[in-house]
Design a protein around this motif. Structure first.
Motif, PDB file in Angstrom:
ATOM      1  N   ALA A  37       0.604  27.980 -43.197  1.00  0.00           N
ATOM      2  CA  ALA A  37       0.289  28.209 -44.875  1.00  0.00           C
ATOM      3  C   ALA A  37       0.617  27.850 -45.509  1.00  0.00           C
ATOM      4  N   SER A  38       2.229  26.773 -44.815  1.00  0.00           N
ATOM      5  CA  SER A  38       1.914  25.328 -45.936  1.00  0.00           C
ATOM      6  C   SER A  38       1.404  24.375 -46.183  1.00  0.00           C
ATOM      7  N   ALA A  39       0.548  24.346 -45.183  1.00  0.00           N
ATOM      8  CA  ALA A  39      -0.208  23.093 -44.887  1.00  0.00           C
ATOM      9  C   ALA A  39      -1.778  23.173 -45.916  1.00  0.00           C
ATOM     10  N   LYS A  40      -2.054  24.816 -45.603  1.00  0.00           N
ATOM     11  CA  LYS A  40      -2.526  24.785 -46.538  1.00  0.00           C
ATOM     12  C   LYS A  40      -2.187  24.669 -48.303  1.00  0.00           C
ATOM     13  N   ALA A  41      -1.511  25.040 -48.254  1.00  0.00           N
ATOM     14  CA  ALA A  41      -1.093  25.191 -49.745  1.00  0.00           C
ATOM     15  C   ALA A  41      -0.539  23.854 -49.941  1.00  0.00           C
ATOM     16  N   GLU A  42      -0.170  23.108 -48.965  1.00  0.00           N
ATOM     17  CA  GLU A  42      -0.288  21.169 -49.350  1.00  0.00           C
ATOM     18  C   GLU A  42      -1.661  20.820 -50.080  1.00  0.00           C
ATOM     19  N   ARG A  43      -2.526  21.306 -49.111  1.00  0.00           N
ATOM     20  CA  ARG A  43      -3.814  20.803 -49.815  1.00  0.00           C
ATOM     21  C   ARG A  43      -4.825  21.697 -50.762  1.00  0.00           C
ATOM     22  N   LEU A  44      -4.443  22.740 -51.140  1.00  0.00           N
ATOM     23  CA  LEU A  44      -4.388  23.634 -52.717  1.00  0.00           C
ATOM     24  C   LEU A  44      -3.760  22.128 -53.582  1.00  0.00           C
ATOM     25  N   ARG A  45      -2.521  21.925 -53.348  1.00  0.00           N
ATOM     26  CA  ARG A  45      -1.748  21.133 -54.196  1.00  0.00           C
ATOM     27  C   ARG A  45      -2.879  20.307 -54.111  1.00  0.00           C
ATOM     28  N   ILE A  46      -2.888  19.294 -53.491  1.00  0.00           N
ATOM     29  CA  ILE A  46      -3.850  18.270 -53.800  1.00  0.00           C
ATOM     30  C   ILE A  46      -4.594  17.976 -54.575  1.00  0.00           C
ATOM     31  N   LYS A  47      -5.685  19.376 -53.991  1.00  0.00           N
ATOM     32  CA  LYS A  47      -6.157  19.467 -55.008  1.00  0.00           C
ATOM     33  C   LYS A  47      -6.965  19.609 -56.420  1.00  0.00           C
ATOM     34  N   HIS A  48      -5.910  20.598 -56.567  1.00  0.00           N
ATOM     35  CA  HIS A  48      -5.521  20.514 -57.714  1.00  0.00           C
ATOM     36  C   HIS A  48      -4.929  19.383 -58.743  1.00  0.00           C
ATOM     37  N   ALA A  49      -4.136  18.858 -58.092  1.00  0.00           N
ATOM     38  CA  ALA A  49      -3.940  17.112 -58.611  1.00  0.00           C
ATOM     39  C   ALA A  49      -4.878  16.409 -58.868  1.00  0.00           C
ATOM     40  N   ALA A  50      -5.824  16.823 -57.407  1.00  0.00           N
ATOM     41  CA  ALA A  50      -6.919  15.316 -58.252  1.00  0.00           C
ATOM     42  C   ALA A  50      -8.118  15.784 -59.036  1.00  0.00           C
ATOM     43  N   HIS A  51      -8.459  17.407 -59.097  1.00  0.00           N
ATOM     44  CA  HIS A  51      -9.260  18.408 -60.197  1.00  0.00           C
ATOM     45  C   HIS A  51      -8.443  17.738 -61.508  1.00  0.00           C
ATOM     46  N   LYS A  52      -7.112  17.732 -61.271  1.00  0.00           N
ATOM     47  CA  LYS A  52      -6.673  17.031 -63.040  1.00  0.00           C
ATOM     48  C   LYS A  52      -6.895  15.629 -63.379  1.00  0.00           C
ATOM     49  N   LYS A  53      -7.053  14.787 -62.281  1.00  0.00           N
ATOM     50  CA  LYS A  53      -6.899  13.293 -62.739  1.00  0.00           C
ATOM     51  C   LYS A  53      -8.551  13.504 -63.460  1.00  0.00           C
ATOM     52  N   THR A  54      -9.671  14.278 -62.630  1.00  0.00           N
ATOM     53  CA  THR A  54     -11.038  13.973 -62.602  1.00  0.00           C
ATOM     54  C   THR A  54     -11.344  14.885 -63.756  1.00  0.00           C
ATOM     55  N   ALA A  55     -10.255  15.608 -64.682  1.00  0.00           N
ATOM     56  CA  ALA A  55     -11.240  16.185 -65.874  1.00  0.00           C
ATOM     57  C   ALA A  55     -11.262  16.015 -67.005  1.00  0.00           C
ATOM     58  N   ALA A  56     -11.036  15.121 -67.083  1.00  0.00           N
ATOM     59  CA  ALA A  56     -11.003  13.941 -68.559  1.00  0.00           C
ATOM     60  C   ALA A  56     -12.126  14.924 -69.247  1.00  0.00           C
ATOM     61  N   LYS A  57     -11.010  14.879 -70.285  1.00  0.00           N
ATOM     62  CA  LYS A  57     -11.868  15.127 -71.685  1.00  0.00           C
ATOM     63  C   LYS A  57     -13.232  14.041 -72.309  1.00  0.00           C
ATOM     64  N   PRO A  58     -14.505  13.994 -72.569  1.00  0.00           N
ATOM     65  CA  PRO A  58     -15.268  13.320 -73.403  1.00  0.00           C
ATOM     66  C   PRO A  58     -14.837  12.511 -74.178  1.00  0.00           C
ATOM     67  N   VAL A  59     -15.345  11.206 -74.130  1.00  0.00           N
ATOM     68  CA  VAL A  59     -15.026  10.632 -75.707  1.00  0.00           C
ATOM     69  C   VAL A  59     -16.249   9.963 -76.228  1.00  0.00           C
ATOM     70  N   LYS A  60     -16.134  10.390 -77.285  1.00  0.00           N
ATOM     71  CA  LYS A  60     -17.366   9.861 -77.912  1.00  0.00           C
ATOM     72  C   LYS A  60     -17.760   8.602 -79.058  1.00  0.00           C
ATOM     73  N   TRP A  61     -18.832   8.182 -77.707  1.00  0.00           N
ATOM     74  CA  TRP A  61     -18.695   7.129 -78.795  1.00  0.00           C
ATOM     75  C   TRP A  61     -19.961   6.589 -80.057  1.00  0.00           C
ATOM     76  N   SER A  62     -19.895   5.729 -80.757  1.00  0.00           N
ATOM     77  CA  SER A  62     -20.110   5.903 -81.709  1.00  0.00           C
ATOM     78  C   SER A  62     -21.511   4.168 -81.267  1.00  0.00           C
ATOM     79  N   CYS A  63     -22.914   4.218 -82.063  1.00  0.00           N
ATOM     80  CA  CYS A  63     -23.775   3.096 -81.622  1.00  0.00           C
ATOM     81  C   CYS A  63     -24.694   2.856 -82.890  1.00  0.00           C
ATOM     82  N   LYS A  64     -25.509   1.667 -82.951  1.00  0.00           N
ATOM     83  CA  LYS A  64     -25.861   1.473 -84.211  1.00  0.00           C
ATOM     84  C   LYS A  64     -27.034   2.359 -84.173  1.00  0.00           C
TER      85      LYS A  64
END
Length: 160
Positions: A37-64
């Motif tokens: 149970a504690s190993a599963k909780a740790e895996r979920l915590r790591i997965k959630h932390a990784a998802h938070k890192k990759t869940a970046a907001k899009p940045v609008k780039w303006s071009c010519k």
């Protein structure tokens, strides 16, 4: 009486190891379940932390030419960026270059995003109509603060 005492002692010696063993097995099973149970909780915590890192907001780039596109991801760190061009999202993997420019290219779609410190450009390298789709693209930070593009080359230059 002596026979009765021997019979009781024999019974106890036969029963007690079994009881002790079953208690030990139960304790081991409970510990294993707790560990799982504690190993599963740790895996979920790591997965959630990784998802938070990759869940970046899009940045609008303006071009010519009033062209715009949206980039999701960290150009200094990520190996794949998501680019929204028109009404479609493209997953662009990083490609090594010898020039120091950051290049993200998807051979299936032909989308080629090249970033140098002063600007970024978008090309379509697929089919008969190979052409530059957007030029002189800049992020809001580049426009407002007149800073270079957030490239790996720029991060390395600052580190040294």
């Amino acid at each position: 009486m002596r026979t009765l005492v021997i019979a009781v002692l024999t019974y106890l010696f036969a029963i007690v190891p079994g009881v002790l063993a079953s208690n030990a097995v139960a304790h081991t099973a409970q510990t294993a379940t707790s560990s799982k149970a504690s190993a599963k909780a740790e895996r979920l915590r790591i997965k959630h932390a990784a998802h938070k890192k990759t869940a970046a907001k899009p940045v609008k780039w303006s071009c010519k030419g009033k062209e715009t596109l949206w980039i999701t991801g960290d150009m200094q760190r990520d190996q794949i960026l998501t680019m929204r061009w028109g009404r479609k999202n493209y997953q662009l993997p990083r490609v090594r270059t010898t020039t120091g420019a950051d290049r993200f290219y998807d051979p299936a779609s032909g989308m080629n995003w090249i970033v140098i410190p002063s600007k970024a450009m978008l090309f379509n390298d697929k089919g008969q109509h190979k052409r530059r789709l957007a030029d002189e693209c800049k992020s809001p930070a580049m426009i407002a603060k007149d800073t270079p593009a957030p490239t790996q080359a720029e991060a390395i230059r600052k580190a040294h």
